[in-house]
Motif scaffolding. Structure first.
Motif, PDB file in Angstrom:
ATOM      1  N   GLU A 162       0.842  -1.193   0.000  1.00 15.85           N
ATOM      2  CA  GLU A 162       0.000   0.000   0.000  1.00 15.85           C
ATOM      3  C   GLU A 162       0.883   1.252   0.000  1.00 15.85           C
ATOM      4  OE1 GLU A 162      -3.666  -0.262   0.009  1.00 15.85           O
ATOM      5  OE2 GLU A 162      -2.711  -2.102  -0.725  1.00 15.85           O
ATOM      6  N   ALA A 163       1.930   1.227   0.821  1.00 13.42           N
ATOM      7  CA  ALA A 163       2.836   2.368   0.900  1.00 13.42           C
ATOM      8  C   ALA A 163       3.517   2.624  -0.441  1.00 13.42           C
ATOM      9  CB  ALA A 163       3.881   2.125   1.985  1.00 13.42           C
ATOM     10  N   LYS A 164       4.010   1.580  -1.061  1.00 16.41           N
ATOM     11  CA  LYS A 164       4.716   1.736  -2.340  1.00 16.41           C
ATOM     12  C   LYS A 164       3.798   2.284  -3.427  1.00 16.41           C
ATOM     13  CE  LYS A 164       8.089  -1.930  -1.432  1.00 16.41           C
ATOM     14  NZ  LYS A 164       8.577  -3.285  -1.827  1.00 16.41           N
ATOM     15  N   ALA A 165       2.500   1.971  -3.313  1.00 17.71           N
ATOM     16  CA  ALA A 165       1.529   2.450  -4.303  1.00 17.71           C
ATOM     17  C   ALA A 165       0.982   3.832  -3.961  1.00 17.71           C
ATOM     18  CB  ALA A 165       0.378   1.454  -4.414  1.00 17.71           C
ATOM     19  N   GLY A 166       1.376   4.378  -2.819  1.00 22.21           N
ATOM     20  CA  GLY A 166       0.882   5.684  -2.408  1.00 22.21           C
ATOM     21  C   GLY A 166      -0.516   5.655  -1.829  1.00 22.21           C
ATOM     22  N   ARG A 167      -0.961   4.462  -1.425  1.00 21.80           N
ATOM     23  CA  ARG A 167      -2.302   4.324  -0.865  1.00 21.80           C
ATOM     24  C   ARG A 167      -2.226   4.192   0.660  1.00 21.80           C
ATOM     25  NH1 ARG A 167      -2.629   0.175  -5.071  1.00 21.80           N
ATOM     26  NH2 ARG A 167      -2.327  -1.374  -3.403  1.00 21.80           N
ATOM     27  N   GLY A 168      -3.385   4.321   1.290  1.00 26.17           N
ATOM     28  CA  GLY A 168      -3.530   3.967   2.697  1.00 26.17           C
ATOM     29  C   GLY A 168      -2.757   4.815   3.670  1.00 26.17           C
ATOM     30  N   ILE A 169      -2.546   6.099   3.365  1.00 22.99           N
ATOM     31  CA  ILE A 169      -1.715   6.923   4.247  1.00 22.99           C
ATOM     32  C   ILE A 169      -2.301   7.019   5.653  1.00 22.99           C
ATOM     33  CG2 ILE A 169      -2.810   9.065   3.482  1.00 22.99           C
ATOM     34  CD1 ILE A 169       0.909   8.571   4.473  1.00 22.99           C
ATOM     35  N   GLU A 170      -3.611   7.043   5.783  1.00 18.60           N
ATOM     36  CA  GLU A 170      -4.214   7.177   7.115  1.00 18.60           C
ATOM     37  C   GLU A 170      -3.976   5.928   7.959  1.00 18.60           C
ATOM     38  OE1 GLU A 170      -5.368   9.795   8.538  1.00 18.60           O
ATOM     39  OE2 GLU A 170      -5.039  10.976   6.709  1.00 18.60           O
ATOM     40  N   ILE A 171      -4.177   4.753   7.385  1.00 18.51           N
ATOM     41  CA  ILE A 171      -3.967   3.524   8.165  1.00 18.51           C
ATOM     42  C   ILE A 171      -2.478   3.328   8.426  1.00 18.51           C
ATOM     43  CG2 ILE A 171      -3.828   1.933   6.187  1.00 18.51           C
ATOM     44  CD1 ILE A 171      -5.596   1.249   9.549  1.00 18.51           C
ATOM     45  N   ILE A 172      -1.632   3.755   7.510  1.00 18.40           N
ATOM     46  CA  ILE A 172      -0.189   3.667   7.727  1.00 18.40           C
ATOM     47  C   ILE A 172       0.214   4.537   8.917  1.00 18.40           C
ATOM     48  CG2 ILE A 172       2.064   4.335   6.771  1.00 18.40           C
ATOM     49  CD1 ILE A 172       0.952   3.384   4.021  1.00 18.40           C
ATOM     50  N   ARG A 173      -0.285   5.769   8.955  1.00 17.04           N
ATOM     51  CA  ARG A 173       0.050   6.645  10.076  1.00 17.04           C
ATOM     52  C   ARG A 173      -0.511   6.102  11.394  1.00 17.04           C
ATOM     53  NH1 ARG A 173      -0.806  12.614   7.406  1.00 17.04           N
ATOM     54  NH2 ARG A 173      -2.892  11.782   7.072  1.00 17.04           N
ATOM     55  N   THR A 174      -1.686   5.494  11.327  1.00 18.44           N
ATOM     56  CA  THR A 174      -2.267   4.937  12.548  1.00 18.44           C
ATOM     57  C   THR A 174      -1.411   3.799  13.085  1.00 18.44           C
ATOM     58  OG1 THR A 174      -4.520   5.534  11.904  1.00 18.44           O
ATOM     59  CG2 THR A 174      -4.275   3.764  13.514  1.00 18.44           C
ATOM     60  N   VAL A 175      -1.073   2.845  12.229  1.00 19.47           N
ATOM     61  CA  VAL A 175      -0.268   1.695  12.658  1.00 19.47           C
ATOM     62  C   VAL A 175       1.113   2.145  13.106  1.00 19.47           C
ATOM     63  CG1 VAL A 175       0.877  -0.411  11.849  1.00 19.47           C
ATOM     64  CG2 VAL A 175      -1.536  -0.007  11.302  1.00 19.47           C
ATOM     65  N   ALA A 176       1.748   2.985  12.308  1.00 20.71           N
ATOM     66  CA  ALA A 176       3.094   3.456  12.663  1.00 20.71           C
ATOM     67  C   ALA A 176       3.065   4.204  13.991  1.00 20.71           C
ATOM     68  CB  ALA A 176       3.647   4.353  11.558  1.00 20.71           C
ATOM     69  N   GLY A 177       2.052   5.027  14.179  1.00 23.72           N
ATOM     70  CA  GLY A 177       1.957   5.778  15.429  1.00 23.72           C
ATOM     71  C   GLY A 177       1.828   4.884  16.642  1.00 23.72           C
ATOM     72  N   LEU A 178       1.096   3.801  16.508  1.00 19.51           N
ATOM     73  CA  LEU A 178       0.926   2.865  17.619  1.00 19.51           C
ATOM     74  C   LEU A 178       2.198   2.070  17.907  1.00 19.51           C
ATOM     75  CD1 LEU A 178      -2.645   1.590  16.691  1.00 19.51           C
ATOM     76  CD2 LEU A 178      -2.042   2.913  18.738  1.00 19.51           C
ATOM     77  N   LEU A 179       3.073   1.954  16.915  1.00 20.87           N
ATOM     78  CA  LEU A 179       4.288   1.144  17.081  1.00 20.87           C
ATOM     79  C   LEU A 179       5.525   1.952  17.449  1.00 20.87           C
ATOM     80  CD1 LEU A 179       3.953  -1.287  14.030  1.00 20.87           C
ATOM     81  CD2 LEU A 179       3.580  -1.859  16.436  1.00 20.87           C
ATOM     82  N   LEU A 180       5.465   3.267  17.312  1.00 24.86           N
ATOM     83  CA  LEU A 180       6.674   4.076  17.513  1.00 24.86           C
ATOM     84  C   LEU A 180       7.262   3.924  18.907  1.00 24.86           C
ATOM     85  CD1 LEU A 180       5.967   7.442  15.669  1.00 24.86           C
ATOM     86  CD2 LEU A 180       7.508   5.605  14.978  1.00 24.86           C
TER      87      LEU A 180
END
Length: 239
Positions: A162-180
Motif C-alpha cells: 500500500e505504501a509503495k503504491a501511495g495508498r492507505g496513508i491514514e492507516i499507515i500513520r495509525t499503525v506506525a503511530g501505535l508502534l513508535l
C-alpha cells in the motif's frame, strides 16, 4: 502411481530440501539471523526452482489440499520449507481474500519465529489480501498491542505494498503511530521500513508525521525511515 497428496508431496519436498542442503551455507544463515533458526541450508535459487515445480503440482488442487500442504511445510520447522510455501502461495495472490488473510494470520500466530518468514507472509501474502480486500487493513491497528513480536512487525510490513503504491496513508500513520513507542529491534525496523517505503509517494505527509512524533521513535526507526529521503529531509529528521 497414485497422484500426489499433501502428505506424500510434503515428504518429497523434505527429501529434495535435504538433498540440496549445504551445511556451510546453513552455518552462515544461522550467523546472519542472529537468533536461533532451523535451516536446511538451501540456496535461494534452488528454493525458487523447487517452488516452481511444486506450484505446477498444486495449481489444480482444491484450496483445502493446498492449505494442508502449507501447514505441513510450516510444521517441518525449516526456514526453507516455510519459504517454499510462501513462494508457492504468492502465485495465488490474485485470489487471496479474507479467507486467506485468516490463514496467514494463523501462520503468524502459530509458526512464524523469524523476520524472514514474517516478512514473506506479511509483505506479500497479507498484502495481497489487503490489495484485493482493502477493509482488511483496518484490522492491523489491533495487532500492534499483541505480545507476539512477529504480529506487531507484521502489522507494519503488511502495509508495504500500500505504501509503495501511495495508498492507505491514514492507516499507515495509525499503525506506525501505535508502534513508535515499541522497543524491540524487529518491530522498530519493521515500522521504519514501512515509513521508508511511504516517503517516495507521500514525502510531505511522511516527514510531517515523523517530525511530529520524533520524540517517540527510536533512533533505529528514524534511520530506517530516512533512507529514501532527500538530503535535506534526512538532515532535518535526524538532526
Amino acid at each position: 502411481m497414485n497422484p500426489p497428496n499433501p502428505r506424500s508431496l510434503s515428504l518429497v519436498i523434505d527429501r529434495r530440501l535435504r538433498d540440496l542442503a549445504d551445511p556451510a551455507f546453513a552455518k552462515g544463515q544461522r550467523r546472519f539471523f542472529k537468533h536461533e533458526i532451523s535451516t536446511y541450508g538451501v540456496r535461494t535459487t534452488d528454493l525458487h526452482a523447487a517452488a516452481r515445480d511444486v506450484y505446477k503440482i498444486v495449481k489444480p488442487w482444491p484450496v483445502e489440499e493446498r492449505d494442508e500442504l502449507m501447514d505441513r511445510l510450516w510444521r517441518m520447522k525449516g526456514l526453507e520449507a516455510a519459504g517454499l510455501g510462501i513462494y508457492v502461495y504468492r502465485r495465488f495472490a490474485k485470489t487471496c481474500g479474507e479467507r486467506e488473510f485468516r490463514l496467514f494470520e494463523n501462520w503468524v500466530d502459530r509458526y512464524v519465529n523469524n523476520w524472514a518468514s514474517c516478512d514473506g507472509v506479511a509483505s506479500w501474502l497479507m498484502a495481497a489480501s489487503i490489495g484485493n480486500c482493502p477493509h482488511l487493513a483496518l484490522e492491523l491497528p489491533g495487532w500492534t498491542g499483541s505480545e507476539n513480536r512477529w504480529r506487531k512487525r507484521a502489522s507494519a510490513v503488511a502495509l508495504l505494498q500500500e505504501a509503495k503504491a501511495g495508498r492507505g496513508i491514514e492507516i499507515i500513520r495509525t499503525v506506525a503511530g501505535l508502534l513508535l513507542g515499541v522497543r524491540d529491534d524487529m518491530v522498530e525496523k519493521g515500522v521504519g521500513w514501512l515509513l521508508k517505503e511511504t516517503y517516495p509517494k507521500r514525502p510531505v505527509e511522511t516527514l510531517a508525521f515523523l517530525m511530529d512524533r520524533r520524540g517517540e521513535a527510536s533512533r533505529l526507526t528514524l534511520r530506517y525511515a530516512a533512507e529514501k529521503m532527500t538530503d535535506g529531509d534526512r538532515r532535518k529528521l535526524l538532526s
